[in-house]
Design a protein around this motif. Structure first.
Motif: not given
Length: 310
Positions: A169-170, A286-287, A296-298, A309
């Motif tokens: 997830d990163n 968004n998902d 959209y988390n990064y 992040k």
């Protein structure tokens, strides 16, 4: 005499290899793991369930089509247990390279003792042009086959490791990879860079390809959506996306278009392209996942070429 199993990147290459009468059976890897959520456990029930849900939601792929086209080929792969050598046929682009990583990860687990070799195509001459298999003559393809590269255990472990990072997830861990040159994957570094540039930029909330699509819309003045699609396909760099994928991206950008016939941006679309405002207010999905990470988390910093992040 050793027996061969060929795993190809798509139907057109499978048909081509059949016409060349290559020895061995051929399996077609019908997936596009460069898009949507992926899990590390390639071939597991949850892996295929996750993939079907993504393809069904975003590409209207029916369950019967998915079973017939993708799962049947996968089951055929599972049933091929006797071959001494497995030959992978994958191109230089992001689409192919991500599929290749997944296949090697599966082979590492399920075909521990098979010899794995790689036939890849990309830069075939002194120019910077990259070539796909469909652009190469038959004798050249046979030549690439004869010169295929046998993967060592280190290469297999590395491909599996990069796949695990792609599914994490990163994406920052992927970004920190710097040892591509120690392994036998000539095009993996470029594909991973292209992948990281799919996260939205700080300047306007659109990623590299989305910005490029808007630029082509202004610069090339396409007369229709179809013409825009053709233009993007031929000028997309290392992504290797097909018609349906590019069409889907253009559709997500629809709020930024005044019309598609001819292609014209709205005032807001022009402002976003010129980085006077951000796309964030227009985001509908968004998902959206890229591998294991939420898109959209990064953010991608184009000044430093680094991921941040949010």
């Amino acid at each position: 005499m050793s027996s061969l199993l060929h795993i190809t990147n798509g139907d057109s290459l499978t048909d081509r290899l059949r016409s060349l009468n290559l020895k061995g059976d051929i399996i077609t890897w019908r997936e596009m793991l460069c898009e949507g959520k992926t899990l590390t456990t390639v071939g597991s029930e949850t892996f295929w369930k996750t993939r079907f849900e993504f393809l069904n939601k975003n590409y209207k792929v029916s369950k019967s089509w998915f079973i017939e086209k993708t799962l049947k080929e996968y089951r055929s792969l599972c049933n091929h247990k006797q071959q001494d050598e497995i030959v992978l046929w994958f191109e230089y682009d992001l689409f192919c390279q991500i599929n290749m990583l997944a296949v090697i990860s599966w082979l590492k687990t399920h075909r521990k003792y098979a010899k794995i070799s790689l036939v890849s195509c990309g830069k075939e001459d002194k120019t910077d042009k990259m070539y796909g298999f469909d652009e190469l003559k038959n004798d050249y393809i046979m030549d690439l086959f004869e010169k295929r590269v046998e993967l060592k255990q280190d290469d297999i472990e590395y491909a599996d490791y990069v796949w695990q990072l792609y599914c994490s997830d990163n994406p920052i861990r992927l970004e920190n990879l710097s040892d591509f040159d120690n392994y036998r994957f000539d095009y993996l570094s470029g594909a991973i860079t292209a992948h990281l540039k799919r996260f939205p930029t700080i300047k306007n909330g659109l990623n590299e390809l989305e910005n490029h699509i808007l630029e082509l819309s202004v610069d090339k003045k396409p007369k229709s959506k179809k013409e825009l699609l053709t233009t993007v396909i031929s000028d997309q760099g290392l992504y290797g996306f097909g018609d349906t994928q590019i069409d889907r991206i253009i559709t997500t950008l629809k709020p930024l278009y005044h019309s598609f016939n001819p292609v014209r941006l709205t005032k807001k679309g022009k402002e976003i392209l010129e980085a006077q405002t951000s796309y964030y207010a227009c985001i509908q999905d968004n998902d959206a996942y890229l591998g294991g990470a939420l898109k959209y988390n990064y953010l991608y910093n184009t000044e430093s070429d680094r991921i941040l992040k949010l």
